[in-house]
Scaffold this motif. Structure first.
Motif, short mmCIF file in Angstrom:
data_model
loop_
_atom_site.label_atom_id
_atom_site.label_comp_id
_atom_site.label_asym_id
_atom_site.label_seq_id
_atom_site.Cartn_x
_atom_site.Cartn_y
_atom_site.Cartn_z
N GLN A 1 0.82 -1.21 0.00
CA GLN A 1 0.00 0.00 0.00
C GLN A 1 0.86 1.26 0.00
O GLN A 1 0.40 2.32 -0.43
CB GLN A 1 -0.93 -0.01 1.22
N ARG A 2 2.12 1.11 0.47
CA ARG A 2 3.04 2.25 0.47
C ARG A 2 3.87 2.31 -0.81
O ARG A 2 4.76 3.15 -0.94
CB ARG A 2 3.96 2.16 1.68
N GLY A 3 3.59 1.41 -1.76
CA GLY A 3 4.24 1.48 -3.06
C GLY A 3 5.30 0.43 -3.33
O GLY A 3 5.95 0.48 -4.38
N SER A 4 5.49 -0.52 -2.43
CA SER A 4 6.52 -1.55 -2.64
C SER A 4 6.03 -2.65 -3.58
O SER A 4 4.85 -3.03 -3.57
CB SER A 4 6.91 -2.18 -1.30
N ARG A 5 6.95 -3.17 -4.37
CA ARG A 5 6.71 -4.42 -5.09
C ARG A 5 6.90 -5.59 -4.12
O ARG A 5 7.67 -5.48 -3.16
CB ARG A 5 7.67 -4.56 -6.25
N LEU A 6 6.23 -6.70 -4.44
CA LEU A 6 6.29 -7.86 -3.54
C LEU A 6 6.62 -9.12 -4.33
O LEU A 6 6.01 -9.41 -5.35
CB LEU A 6 4.94 -8.05 -2.83
N ILE A 7 7.61 -9.87 -3.82
CA ILE A 7 7.90 -11.22 -4.30
C ILE A 7 7.52 -12.17 -3.16
O ILE A 7 8.13 -12.12 -2.10
CB ILE A 7 9.39 -11.40 -4.66
N ARG A 8 6.51 -12.97 -3.36
CA ARG A 8 6.05 -13.91 -2.31
C ARG A 8 6.55 -15.31 -2.64
O ARG A 8 6.24 -15.86 -3.71
CB ARG A 8 4.53 -13.89 -2.18
N ILE A 9 7.29 -15.90 -1.71
CA ILE A 9 7.82 -17.26 -1.85
C ILE A 9 7.13 -18.14 -0.81
O ILE A 9 7.31 -17.95 0.40
CB ILE A 9 9.35 -17.27 -1.65
N ASN A 10 6.36 -19.09 -1.29
CA ASN A 10 5.64 -19.98 -0.38
C ASN A 10 5.21 -21.21 -1.18
O ASN A 10 4.44 -21.08 -2.13
CB ASN A 10 4.42 -19.29 0.22
N PRO A 11 5.68 -22.40 -0.82
CA PRO A 11 5.35 -23.58 -1.63
C PRO A 11 3.89 -24.00 -1.53
O PRO A 11 3.39 -24.72 -2.40
CB PRO A 11 6.27 -24.67 -1.05
N ASP A 12 3.18 -23.54 -0.50
CA ASP A 12 1.81 -23.97 -0.28
C ASP A 12 0.76 -22.92 -0.62
O ASP A 12 -0.36 -23.26 -1.00
CB ASP A 12 1.62 -24.40 1.19
N ASP A 13 1.11 -21.65 -0.46
CA ASP A 13 0.14 -20.59 -0.71
C ASP A 13 0.87 -19.30 -1.07
O ASP A 13 1.14 -18.46 -0.21
CB ASP A 13 -0.74 -20.38 0.53
N ALA A 14 1.18 -19.15 -2.33
CA ALA A 14 1.90 -17.97 -2.81
C ALA A 14 0.97 -16.92 -3.40
O ALA A 14 1.42 -15.89 -3.89
CB ALA A 14 2.95 -18.37 -3.85
N ARG A 15 -0.33 -17.13 -3.35
CA ARG A 15 -1.28 -16.24 -4.03
C ARG A 15 -1.21 -14.82 -3.48
O ARG A 15 -1.18 -14.59 -2.29
CB ARG A 15 -2.70 -16.77 -3.86
N VAL A 16 -1.21 -13.87 -4.42
CA VAL A 16 -1.23 -12.46 -4.07
C VAL A 16 -2.38 -11.75 -4.76
O VAL A 16 -3.04 -10.89 -4.18
CB VAL A 16 0.09 -11.76 -4.46
N ASN A 17 -2.65 -12.12 -6.02
CA ASN A 17 -3.70 -11.48 -6.82
C ASN A 17 -3.47 -9.98 -6.92
O ASN A 17 -4.35 -9.16 -6.65
CB ASN A 17 -5.10 -11.76 -6.21
#
Length: 291
Positions: free
Chosen positions: A252-268
């Motif tokens: 929300q403050r403008g950062s990009r996100l890389i999510r690493i999670n083998p079970d639930d990586a969903r960000v949408n």
């Protein structure tokens, strides 16, 4: 001439990038970032050999003696356990303290530290883990927020004087078959009452958050001096979603996100990358793409 298969479309019509495309994009984001914010949950430690406590089955698999006593994680990790079952509570936390002291961080930690060191504003760590693995991996103490505290610090069960002290002189001897502390219980040096880990427990009205608040102040100062940093979130789940909520606030403050999670990586989210991989595997694959 053969051609690559088309990228599949989601039910909303938005195409889903392949894992190779997402890894390449992640490497490009890291290469161009001014600062790195590592948001880490328990999943980052699995590749170092640390146990996974997800669900009663996973917890009791790691601590079968607590299964016999029908003590789930939320009951043994509570102030009430230290009041009613101090030798069992310290059997559990003493075993964990010994385990964390003996565990070496996997190679992914060093990669994260190297990436951050290349960036103009460096990196910061925000973690719900109490194991001290980021300290052991060489991240400076002034660049780590342990939002749930640390097992390597102690406090009084009543927080009598508001003091914290190092657990370095406490060497628990634990009977692993029964999960009982066999050495002396640690005591508060101010009032003589039982000492406990400086960790936010379940239903905890006496957690001393002084150290963690100081860490938050350092993070806030860093965030105020750098453009929105790239966030790499690793191994953070939804059951206790502190780290995930933090990542969302950073987006929300403008950062990009890389999510690493083998079970639930969903960000949408169009400004995020989803990597359904384990921590070390994902970090090493990204590193191989960095030039």
């Amino acid at each position: 001439m053969s051609t690559a298969p088309p990228t599949p479309a989601t039910p909303t019509g938005r195409s889903t990038p392949s894992i190779e495309q997402q890894l390449t994009q992640a490497a490009e984001w890291i290469a161009s970032a001014d600062g790195l914010l590592i948001a880490a949950g328990a999943g980052i430690g699995i590749d170092s050999g640390l146990p996974d406590f997800r669900g009663k089955a996973g917890f009791w698999r790691a601590y079968p003696a607590l299964k016999k006593g029908r003590l789930p994680f939320d009951r043994i990790a509570s102030p009430d356990a230290f009041r009613r079952l101090p030798s069992t509570a310290w059997g559990f936390y003493g075993h964990r303290l010994n385990l964390y002291r003996a565990t070496q961080p996997h190679a992914g930690f060093a990669l994260l530290r190297t990436w951050g060191a290349r960036m103009p504003h460096g990196c910061f760590v925000y973690t719900s883990n109490v194991d001290g693995q980021f300290h052991k991996a060489g991240f400076p103490e002034s660049r780590i927020v342990e939002c749930h505290g640390s097992i390597h610090r102690l406090q009084c069960v009543t927080d009598c004087a508001g003091h914290l002290w190092s657990a370095a002189n406490f060497h628990p001897q634990v009977h692993e078959a029964t999960c009982q502390l066999q050495s002396e219980l640690p005591r508060c040096p101010h009032c003589g009452a039982l000492a406990r880990p400086n960790i936010l427990l379940f239903n905890d009205g006496h957690w001393n958050d002084l150290w963690t608040e100081r860490q938050h102040m350092l993070l806030d100062a860093w965030l105020g001096s750098t453009p929105p940093p790239l966030v790499i979130e690793i191994g953070a789940g939804r059951a206790i979603a502190t780290v995930r909520h933090f990542s969302q606030r950073m987006q929300q403050r403008g950062s990009r996100l890389i999510r690493i999670n083998p079970d639930d990586a969903r960000v949408n989210n169009a400004h995020a990358i989803e990597l359904s991989l384990g921590a070390r595997d994902a970090l090493e694959q990204i590193n191989a793409l960095l030039v």
